[in-house]
Enzyme design. Structure first.
Site, mmCIF file in Angstrom:
data_model
loop_
_atom_site.group_PDB
_atom_site.id
_atom_site.type_symbol
_atom_site.label_atom_id
_atom_site.label_comp_id
_atom_site.label_asym_id
_atom_site.label_seq_id
_atom_site.Cartn_x
_atom_site.Cartn_y
_atom_site.Cartn_z
ATOM 1 N N ASP A 86 -6.786 10.446 0.626
ATOM 2 C CA ASP A 86 -7.817 10.369 -0.497
ATOM 3 C C ASP A 86 -8.553 11.392 -1.209
ATOM 4 O O ASP A 86 -8.617 12.590 -0.509
ATOM 5 C CB ASP A 86 -8.990 9.548 0.419
ATOM 6 C CG ASP A 86 -9.143 8.034 0.093
ATOM 7 O OD1 ASP A 86 -8.422 7.424 -0.427
ATOM 8 O OD2 ASP A 86 -9.928 7.394 1.051
ATOM 9 N N GLU A 118 -10.099 6.042 -6.279
ATOM 10 C CA GLU A 118 -11.043 4.955 -6.703
ATOM 11 C C GLU A 118 -11.122 4.626 -8.206
ATOM 12 O O GLU A 118 -11.553 5.412 -9.005
ATOM 13 C CB GLU A 118 -12.186 4.917 -5.910
ATOM 14 C CG GLU A 118 -11.956 5.115 -4.517
ATOM 15 C CD GLU A 118 -13.353 5.110 -3.636
ATOM 16 O OE1 GLU A 118 -14.485 4.853 -4.181
ATOM 17 O OE2 GLU A 118 -13.212 5.332 -2.381
ATOM 18 N N GLU A 185 -9.963 -3.749 -2.000
ATOM 19 C CA GLU A 185 -10.812 -3.724 -0.849
ATOM 20 C C GLU A 185 -11.993 -5.029 -1.030
ATOM 21 O O GLU A 185 -12.633 -4.783 -2.297
ATOM 22 C CB GLU A 185 -11.526 -2.573 -0.631
ATOM 23 C CG GLU A 185 -12.439 -2.424 0.885
ATOM 24 C CD GLU A 185 -13.052 -1.078 1.249
ATOM 25 O OE1 GLU A 185 -12.222 -0.054 0.512
ATOM 26 O OE2 GLU A 185 -13.875 -1.129 2.062
HETATM 27 O O1 KIV Z 1 -11.208 5.670 3.327
HETATM 28 C C1 KIV Z 1 -10.626 4.633 3.633
HETATM 29 O O2 KIV Z 1 -10.303 4.777 5.173
HETATM 30 C C2 KIV Z 1 -10.258 3.764 2.576
HETATM 31 C C3 KIV Z 1 -9.827 2.450 3.498
HETATM 32 C C4 KIV Z 1 -10.755 1.712 3.854
HETATM 33 C C5 KIV Z 1 -8.774 1.851 2.454
HETATM 34 O O3 KIV Z 1 -10.169 3.903 1.747
#
Ligand code: KIV
Length: 268
Positions: A86, A118, A185
């Site tokens: 991420d 995102e 999500e």
């Molecule tokens: O940060 C995370 O764990 C996520 C998942 C919920 C998809 O983005």
């Protein structure tokens, strides 16, 4: 070096072959080794680490250095699984240049395989710029936790036709920009199914129903380590909070009673 079981460009072929993608979050080398050995296809180093392990209310305070630390640990514990990291809040939204430099740092400093960011709309040119520079990107639509203040809470998105249509359009645009997959999500299952069938790239659902091309859960939630978190979509596959609690209580009782350590756990 041995070939990996799966690479980012293989994801579309996996979808075409009708094989579901199995994804779990992972934040450390210890769990990475177990998940990799169990044949999990993709590990997501989610910024949820800031909530789950950091004890924070949301993901907004996660930093790039923290994500790199966790991603490098996961990479050290992994042989086969693809690892997606991420991009934290404000590491990619302010400019395309930020996004390129920060994504480049993630890939170069961790050895992981792709970044996740995102949003649709404004993020589409950013995805295109990253992909054009050889950085694979996974998108994330629906409930986007970095926008929690704008969304007003962790609730299902896309219940109105207007928002469902916008999410559909965002998904098609992310695919057009070169995204390798899209996390969906908290959307109604019918929307999850229709977006999935409109795309060539796989969708990875969390609270988005069985029509998605793969599923992701937060590891600590599905293992029952996060006892107070009980959303409808979550299935618990273990009760590790219970196991941990009884183990540490037993240890405490034995230390207090003087029965641990005994001779078999002591050196001569
Ligand atoms: O940060 C995370 O764990 C996520 C998942 C919920 C998809 O983005």
């Amino acid at each position: 070096m041995a070939e990996r079981a799966l690479s980012m460009p293989d994801l579309t072929a996996r979808k075409k072959a009708g094989e579901k993608l199995v994804v779990l979050t992972c934040y450390d080398a210890l769990f990475a080794r177990m998940l990799d050995a169990a044949g999990i296809d993709m590990l997501l180093v989610g910024d949820s680490v800031h909530q789950l392990l950091g004890g924070n209310a949301n993901t907004l305070g996660a930093t790039l250095d923290q994500m790199i630390y966790h991603a490098a640990a996961v990479r050290r514990g992994t042989t086969n699984a693809l690892i997606v990291v991420d991009l934290p809040f404000l590491s990619y939204q302010a400019s395309i240049e930020d996004a390129i430099r920060n994504s480049g740092r993630v890939l170069a400093e961790t050895g992981c395989h792709a970044v996740k960011l995102e949003g649709g709309g404004a993020m589409v040119p950013t995805v295109q710029a990253l992909v054009d520079r050889g950085i694979p990107v996974v998108g994330h639509l629906g409930l986007t936790p970095q926008s929690i203040n704008q969304l007003g809470g962790y609730r299902v998105q896309g219940r109105t036709n207007a928002i469902a249509d916008a999410l559909h359009e965002d998904a098609v645009d992310l695919e057009g920009a070169g995204a390798s997959a899209i996390v969906l999500e908290l959307v109604p299952q019918e929307l999850g199914r229709s977006i999935s069938s409109a795309l060539r790239i796989p969708t990875i659902g969390i609270g988005a129903g069985p029509g998605c091309d793969g599923q992701v859960l937060v590891l600590h939630d599905m293992l029952g380590l996060n006892a107070d978190f009980t959303p409808k979509f979550l299935k618990r596959y273990a009760d590790l909070a219970g196991t941990v609690s009884s183990a540490v209580r037993e240890y405490a009782a034995e230390v207090r009673a003087g029965t641990y350590p005994d001779a078999s756990h002591s050196f001569d």
